[in-house]
Enzyme design. Structure first.
Site, PDB file in Angstrom:
ATOM      1  N   PRO A 288     -61.353  -7.189 -32.803  1.00 28.93           N
ATOM      2  CA  PRO A 288     -61.780  -8.433 -32.154  1.00 28.93           C
ATOM      3  C   PRO A 288     -63.299  -8.498 -31.906  1.00 28.93           C
ATOM      4  CG  PRO A 288     -59.986  -7.386 -30.934  1.00 28.93           C
ATOM      5  CD  PRO A 288     -60.439  -6.408 -31.975  1.00 28.93           C
TER       6      PRO A 288
ATOM      7  N   ASP B  25     -61.700 -27.340 -51.576  1.00 31.29           N
ATOM      8  CA  ASP B  25     -60.880 -27.292 -50.368  1.00 31.29           C
ATOM      9  C   ASP B  25     -61.728 -27.289 -49.098  1.00 31.29           C
ATOM     10  OD1 ASP B  25     -61.784 -24.694 -50.245  1.00 31.29           O
ATOM     11  OD2 ASP B  25     -59.885 -23.797 -50.826  1.00 31.29           O
TER      12      ASP B  25
ATOM     13  N   GLU C 291     -54.610  -0.363 -29.119  1.00 32.38           N
ATOM     14  CA  GLU C 291     -55.234  -0.031 -27.831  1.00 32.38           C
ATOM     15  C   GLU C 291     -56.702   0.348 -27.938  1.00 32.38           C
ATOM     16  OE1 GLU C 291     -52.265   2.696 -26.679  1.00 32.38           O
ATOM     17  OE2 GLU C 291     -51.140   1.193 -25.570  1.00 32.38           O
TER      18      GLU C 291
ATOM     19  N   ARG D 207     -57.607 -15.636 -53.085  1.00 34.63           N
ATOM     20  CA  ARG D 207     -57.440 -16.966 -53.696  1.00 34.63           C
ATOM     21  C   ARG D 207     -58.739 -17.493 -54.296  1.00 34.63           C
ATOM     22  NH1 ARG D 207     -59.108 -21.061 -50.660  1.00 34.63           N
ATOM     23  NH2 ARG D 207     -57.698 -22.656 -51.455  1.00 34.63           N
TER      24      ARG D 207
END
Ligand code: ADE
Length: 239
Positions: A90, A169, A117, A154
């Site tokens: 994160p 896109d 953790e 992709r």
């Protein structure tokens, strides 16, 4: 392109990478995804991979040795060279379409799935970069790694059937994609915009562009300032 993915839970990847376009790309040799179980590289008697934090506190922290040994084994398997080594966590750089395009230029990527953790700070030193897929906390880096592999794969030539798709896109020019319609012409009273059935290609292209700009303005105004806009687009925005 080759992905080596270091994880404590290789079985998590079985479903997502065995379906749809990723499966086809693997079968056609456009993509190699190699799952490496970190536990297999534990040098400890009971194959431990984590331990309690120095200084106390709860939770178990991923140790650096198994990761180091796994990376060295991959290096050897890949002829002495490693591509970028990315820790999913994160605290990393936010993953964006721009970053996906950057990574798609690499021949080899190593992804390390962080631990629910925490990881020993020296695991970070073994990586060349860190990526977060958003400001939320997952139980581990596995889902994040799948997101990165999917978004990068992709973009590789031949992975999507339609070669044009990744360029038009959402986010390609920094804008959200325009709306799409297919049959039926009328659904629950809502009609397909007339321009799309007009056969007038220039008008269709302009309509799509303007819808793309409007949609970005309404949903993601933060993106608009970074988007590549033409003078015609700017004029449309002023009206
Ligand atoms: N591991 C846990 N949460 C994550 C996130 N948001 N991005 C990448 N890896 C993670």
């Amino acid at each position: 392109m080759v992905f080596d993915i270091l994880t404590l839970f290789p079985e998590m990847f079985q479903g997502p990478f065995s379906a749809s376009q990723i499966k086809r790309a693997r079968e056609r040799g456009l993509l190699e995804i190699n799952l490496v179980n970190i536990r297999d590289y534990s040098p400890f008697k009971h194959r431990e991979v984590d331990d309690a934090p120095f200084g106390g506190g709860g939770g178990m922290i991923l140790r650096p040795e198994p990761i180091y040994l796994a990376l060295e084994a991959i290096r050897e398997r890949r002829g002495g060279k490693l591509g970028p080594v990315i820790l999913l966590c994160p605290q990393g750089e936010r993953f964006t379409q721009r970053l996906a395009w950057e990574l798609a230029r690499e021949e080899h990527l190593v992804l390390i799935c962080g631990h629910y953790e925490g990881v020993d700070e020296r695991v970070r030193r073994l990586a060349t970069g860190e990526i977060s897929i958003g400001d939320f906390v997952l139980t581990g880096g596995e889902l994040a790694a799948m997101v990165v592999v999917d978004a990068v794969a992709r973009l590789l030539p031949g992975v999507l059937g339609d070669e044009r798709a990744p360029v038009t896109d959402s986010f390609a020019g920094g804008l959200l994609e325009h709306p799409h319609y297919t049959r039926p012409r009328v659904f629950q009273g809502e009609e397909v915009p007339e321009v799309l059935t007009s056969g007038h290609h220039a008008r269709i292209a302009r309509w799509r562009r303007e819808e793309s700009i409007l949609r970005t303005l309404v949903r993601r105004p933060d993106l608009l300032s970074l988007a590549e806009l033409t003078e015609e687009d700017r004029k449309f925005l002023r009206e």
